[in-house]
Scaffold this motif. Structure first.
Motif, PDB file in Angstrom:
ATOM      1  N   PRO A  76       0.966  -0.891   0.238  1.00  0.00           N
ATOM      2  CA  PRO A  76       0.195  -0.581   0.065  1.00  0.00           C
ATOM      3  C   PRO A  76       0.951   0.814  -0.254  1.00  0.00           C
ATOM      4  N   ILE A  77       0.275   2.387  -0.781  1.00  0.00           N
ATOM      5  CA  ILE A  77       0.906   3.721  -0.765  1.00  0.00           C
ATOM      6  C   ILE A  77      -0.250   4.760   0.644  1.00  0.00           C
ATOM      7  N   PRO A  78       1.200   4.521   1.220  1.00  0.00           N
ATOM      8  CA  PRO A  78       0.414   5.927   2.403  1.00  0.00           C
ATOM      9  C   PRO A  78      -0.088   7.335   1.856  1.00  0.00           C
ATOM     10  N   LYS A  79      -0.698   8.417   2.308  1.00  0.00           N
ATOM     11  CA  LYS A  79      -1.737   8.838   1.560  1.00  0.00           C
ATOM     12  C   LYS A  79      -0.474   9.950   2.047  1.00  0.00           C
ATOM     13  N   HIS A  80       0.688  10.129   3.140  1.00  0.00           N
ATOM     14  CA  HIS A  80       1.414  11.066   2.882  1.00  0.00           C
ATOM     15  C   HIS A  80       2.574  10.993   1.796  1.00  0.00           C
ATOM     16  N   ARG A  81       2.505  10.094   1.590  1.00  0.00           N
ATOM     17  CA  ARG A  81       3.033   9.333   0.343  1.00  0.00           C
ATOM     18  C   ARG A  81       2.930   9.798  -0.820  1.00  0.00           C
ATOM     19  N   ASP A  82       2.331  12.010  -1.490  1.00  0.00           N
ATOM     20  CA  ASP A  82       1.416  12.088  -2.715  1.00  0.00           C
ATOM     21  C   ASP A  82       2.345  12.128  -3.861  1.00  0.00           C
ATOM     22  N   GLU A  83       1.370  12.806  -4.415  1.00  0.00           N
ATOM     23  CA  GLU A  83       2.729  13.058  -6.209  1.00  0.00           C
ATOM     24  C   GLU A  83       3.354  13.243  -5.442  1.00  0.00           C
ATOM     25  N   LYS A  84       3.600  14.806  -4.870  1.00  0.00           N
ATOM     26  CA  LYS A  84       4.386  14.797  -5.634  1.00  0.00           C
ATOM     27  C   LYS A  84       5.596  15.205  -4.472  1.00  0.00           C
ATOM     28  N   ARG A  85       5.110  13.997  -3.455  1.00  0.00           N
ATOM     29  CA  ARG A  85       6.397  12.657  -2.718  1.00  0.00           C
ATOM     30  C   ARG A  85       7.187  11.940  -3.659  1.00  0.00           C
ATOM     31  N   LYS A  86       6.713  11.521  -4.006  1.00  0.00           N
ATOM     32  CA  LYS A  86       6.271  10.004  -5.347  1.00  0.00           C
ATOM     33  C   LYS A  86       7.246  10.640  -6.588  1.00  0.00           C
ATOM     34  N   GLU A  87       6.717  11.972  -7.313  1.00  0.00           N
ATOM     35  CA  GLU A  87       8.194  12.297  -8.018  1.00  0.00           C
ATOM     36  C   GLU A  87       9.468  12.847  -7.406  1.00  0.00           C
ATOM     37  N   ILE A  88       9.656  13.262  -6.251  1.00  0.00           N
ATOM     38  CA  ILE A  88      10.612  13.245  -5.567  1.00  0.00           C
ATOM     39  C   ILE A  88      11.956  11.479  -5.782  1.00  0.00           C
ATOM     40  N   GLU A  89      10.985  10.760  -4.718  1.00  0.00           N
ATOM     41  CA  GLU A  89      11.446   9.553  -4.807  1.00  0.00           C
ATOM     42  C   GLU A  89      11.487   8.841  -6.153  1.00  0.00           C
ATOM     43  N   ALA A  90      11.153   9.386  -6.752  1.00  0.00           N
ATOM     44  CA  ALA A  90      11.445   9.037  -8.658  1.00  0.00           C
ATOM     45  C   ALA A  90      12.693   9.485  -9.073  1.00  0.00           C
ATOM     46  N   ASN A  91      13.266  11.348  -8.275  1.00  0.00           N
ATOM     47  CA  ASN A  91      13.993  11.862  -9.543  1.00  0.00           C
ATOM     48  C   ASN A  91      15.530  11.232  -8.588  1.00  0.00           C
ATOM     49  N   ARG A  92      14.814  11.157  -7.374  1.00  0.00           N
ATOM     50  CA  ARG A  92      16.536  10.264  -6.649  1.00  0.00           C
ATOM     51  C   ARG A  92      16.522   9.352  -7.230  1.00  0.00           C
ATOM     52  N   PHE A  93      15.893   8.156  -7.434  1.00  0.00           N
ATOM     53  CA  PHE A  93      15.921   7.103  -7.491  1.00  0.00           C
ATOM     54  C   PHE A  93      16.690   7.315  -9.192  1.00  0.00           C
TER      55      PHE A  93
END
Length: 355
Positions: free
Chosen positions: A213-230
């Motif tokens: 599951p993806i918690p609510k605190h990991r919103d679209e902006k957070r996921k974009e940051i994670e993808a950039n770090r990856f």
């Protein structure tokens, strides 16, 4: 004919037509009735349905299909400046590409998806990137070469589209038959394509294919940051690049770009993120790139390979299974114009058989 009302919405949005515009084009159809019909609340006469089908330009059999390719898990890297209508049209186009991949996969075998998704709640994006590089057999200190082939050999279908606007970088999604797909802008520079591919790979592994599951605190902006770090760690692993970033000068950017096959701007950001340079120096580098006219188009070019799995699947249908484009359109329940659009390969890339 048992029709699926949602397919009419699909076809209308793919054509970029509003309910108001469509209702004006079909005699005897009001926008109110069209709206209710698209929601499944109303029944239209056979003659009006025939007129709708004729105007939208899809075969009748298309309206019996059920195409999902859930766009809720698709990721765009640049949303600013894209109108709601244009965004919907782009997403519908991407959903249709996912459907085409599924249709192709019924007759041929694409490489099996062999990578392991990891939950960012348990692993940092950099850890996911390092683990993925290990699974791919990459040296932990060296650049990534042949990135299209690397992704495709690990079961991700990559499609380059040149029928998109400049603000669209790329999108990742899972098809209805469970195939991970990346669609990117063909018109961008090779270094930008490489980062986009790595970014979308991060989405696939951390946000799309896993059963966590993806918690609510990991919103679209957070996921974009994670993808950039990856993407940064995947293309420029800390263990391989950090020493060369200490004491970075403006003149180091071109040779570093040639070696790592990443943009000068991403190298600057990487140096800042790894604390190899200060924020002040990173800002100075960006200002200098602007002064030299390299913020939009950088002068130093990098090589990139080409995606071939999607093209090979089409060639196999044409040459081995003896389908004409017209027959493909009939088999896939699509108009010939869409077959011609999606399978318009203008380069001379060498083909290979998919086993």
């Amino acid at each position: 004919m048992k029709i699926n009302h949602s397919q009419f919405v699909f076809a209308r949005e793919f054509r970029g037509i509003s309910q108001t515009e469509l209702s004006k084009q079909v005699k005897g159809l009001s926008q109110s009735n069209l709206s209710k019909f698209e929601k499944g609340f109303d029944v239209l006469s056979d003659s009006i349905i025939e007129s709708l089908i004729d105007y939208l330009g899809f075969p009748k059999s298309f309206f019996e299909k059920v195409i999902n390719n859930d766009i809720e898990i698709a990721h765009y890297r640049k949303r600013s400046g894209i109108t709601k209508g244009l965004k919907t049209q782009i997403e519908t186009n991407n959903r249709l590409l996912g459907y085409v991949v599924d249709q192709l996969s019924q007759s041929i075998d694409f490489p099996e998806f062999s990578l392991k998704p990891l939950d960012p709640e348990d692993y940092l994006p950099e850890e996911v990137a390092r683990y993925t590089r290990k699974l791919m057999g990459l040296n932990k200190k060296e650049p990534v070469f042949n990135i299209f082939n690397l992704l495709e050999s690990n079961g991700i279908i990559v499609i380059e589209s040149d029928d998109v606007i400049e603000k669209f970088d790329g999108v990742s999604l899972m098809s209805d038959r469970g195939t991970p797909i990346i669609i990117i802008n063909k018109n961008f520079s090779n270094d930008r394509k490489r980062f986009t591919l790595a970014h979308e790979l991060g989405h696939i592994l951390m946000h799309i294919t896993g059963d966590f599951p993806i918690p609510k605190h990991r919103d679209e902006k957070r996921k974009e940051i994670e993808a950039n770090r990856f993407a940064s760690e995947f293309l420029m692993p800390e263990e391989g690049i950090k020493n060369s970033l200490i004491g970075l000068s403006l003149y180091d950017l071109a040779p570093l770009k040639k070696y790592w096959h990443t943009s000068k701007q991403s190298i600057i950001r990487r140096a800042k993120d790894l604390k190899a340079i200060s924020d002040k120096k990173a800002k100075y580098f960006m200002i200098e790139l602007s002064r030299m006219g390299e913020r939009k188009v950088e002068k130093t070019l990098v090589d990139i390979d080409s995606p071939i799995a999607f093209r090979n699947a089409y060639e196999l249908h044409k040459n081995e299974l003896n389908y004409s484009d017209k027959e493909l359109g009939e088999a896939f329940s699509l108009p010939l114009e869409i077959i011609s659009k999606y399978f318009n390969f203008s380069d001379n890339s060498k083909l290979r058989m998919i086993i």
